[in-house]
Design a protein around this motif. Sequence first.
Motif, PDB file in Angstrom:
ATOM      1  N   ILE A  97      31.086  60.216  50.917  1.00 21.64           N
ATOM      2  CA  ILE A  97      32.902  60.596  51.521  1.00 21.64           C
ATOM      3  C   ILE A  97      32.576  62.115  52.431  1.00 21.64           C
ATOM      4  CG2 ILE A  97      35.744  60.926  51.225  1.00 21.64           C
ATOM      5  CD1 ILE A  97      35.368  59.312  49.378  1.00 21.64           C
ATOM      6  N   GLU A  98      32.630  62.303  53.668  1.00 20.21           N
ATOM      7  CA  GLU A  98      32.342  63.569  54.214  1.00 20.21           C
ATOM      8  C   GLU A  98      33.775  63.943  54.779  1.00 20.21           C
ATOM      9  OE1 GLU A  98      29.763  64.854  58.025  1.00 20.21           O
ATOM     10  OE2 GLU A  98      29.780  63.194  57.179  1.00 20.21           O
ATOM     11  N   GLY A 126      39.712  52.025  55.084  1.00 19.03           N
ATOM     12  CA  GLY A 126      38.034  51.628  55.639  1.00 19.03           C
ATOM     13  C   GLY A 126      36.800  52.238  54.724  1.00 19.03           C
ATOM     14  N   LEU A 127      37.381  52.172  53.476  1.00 17.80           N
ATOM     15  CA  LEU A 127      36.392  51.866  52.196  1.00 17.80           C
ATOM     16  C   LEU A 127      36.355  50.238  51.889  1.00 17.80           C
ATOM     17  CD1 LEU A 127      37.784  54.855  49.686  1.00 17.80           C
ATOM     18  CD2 LEU A 127      35.667  54.784  50.669  1.00 17.80           C
ATOM     19  N   ARG A 135      29.750  55.257  54.774  1.00 11.53           N
ATOM     20  CA  ARG A 135      29.990  57.139  54.572  1.00 11.53           C
ATOM     21  C   ARG A 135      30.897  56.970  55.407  1.00 11.53           C
ATOM     22  NH1 ARG A 135      27.023  61.936  55.095  1.00 11.53           N
ATOM     23  NH2 ARG A 135      25.539  60.795  54.941  1.00 11.53           N
ATOM     24  N   LEU A 136      32.212  56.557  54.812  1.00 10.72           N
ATOM     25  CA  LEU A 136      33.503  57.515  55.341  1.00 10.72           C
ATOM     26  C   LEU A 136      33.606  58.613  55.837  1.00 10.72           C
ATOM     27  CD1 LEU A 136      36.466  55.356  55.671  1.00 10.72           C
ATOM     28  CD2 LEU A 136      37.148  56.889  53.850  1.00 10.72           C
ATOM     29  N   ILE A 150      43.471  63.527  63.748  1.00 14.42           N
ATOM     30  CA  ILE A 150      42.517  62.943  62.265  1.00 14.42           C
ATOM     31  C   ILE A 150      41.963  62.223  62.521  1.00 14.42           C
ATOM     32  CG2 ILE A 150      43.370  62.972  59.723  1.00 14.42           C
ATOM     33  CD1 ILE A 150      45.959  64.463  62.533  1.00 14.42           C
ATOM     34  N   THR A 151      40.628  61.700  62.569  1.00 15.92           N
ATOM     35  CA  THR A 151      39.813  60.754  62.685  1.00 15.92           C
ATOM     36  C   THR A 151      39.072  60.295  61.025  1.00 15.92           C
ATOM     37  OG1 THR A 151      39.515  61.442  64.658  1.00 15.92           O
ATOM     38  CG2 THR A 151      37.717  59.576  63.613  1.00 15.92           C
ATOM     39  N   VAL A 152      39.361  59.021  60.723  1.00 14.55           N
ATOM     40  CA  VAL A 152      38.919  58.221  59.919  1.00 14.55           C
ATOM     41  C   VAL A 152      38.234  57.095  60.220  1.00 14.55           C
ATOM     42  CG1 VAL A 152      39.369  56.940  58.000  1.00 14.55           C
ATOM     43  CG2 VAL A 152      41.071  58.241  58.417  1.00 14.55           C
TER      44      VAL A 152
END
Length: 218
Positions: A97-98, A126-127, A135-136, A150-152
């Motif tokens: 997670i970044e 996403g997960l 990678r999230l 805000i980006t996911v």
Amino acid sequence: AELGMLSAGVAHEINNPLAIIRGNAELLQMSIPAGADDQEEVSEILTQAGRINRITSSLLSLARQGKQQVSRFDLAGLLDEILDQIGHQVPLAGYTIERSYQQDIIHLEADREQLRQVFTNLILNGLQAMEGEGRLTISATADPEGICSITVADTGPGIDPEQQERLFSPFFTTKQNGTGLGLAVSWGIIRNHGGTIELFSAPGCGARFTVTLPSSSR
């Protein structure tokens, strides 16, 4: 407004008999010896009752979208809270997670709990799309005009174009046990905050959800 009233009314009417069904199923479960054949059937009743409860909870969320409790808060702080707690819902061992936030603090004047619901839903989606590893990336920026983004983004299998067209529609889901209301409710919350939510994806290339919201002074 009429849809919200209808949703709330339906949810309340369903919850009353559902509570009776669940209560009697729990009593039945306790009366059946452990390991008996009927235990599986009773457990399935309780599982499906829980699913109905999640659907009615989502309907109530849909109905409450217009009722905001506005406060001023730090966006990064909210995102960090969600990410620090998400491990209670999804095992994180295989994920990276970044967190990519701009250096300056971004303040929002909005309903914190409604936005928590939106970002929790996007992060969980996403997960789960990556099925155990990947990678999230969660990023947050604000431009000089006062628009916050805000980006996911995930590295999952991506979303087919046909599914993308229906993704924000109520009751459409690609999950086996999904309610199909999470993204529809999220879209409504962001719209009522004067923002937008967009999806960028292609099969094999992951998915990226971008939310834009008006920010307050930084």
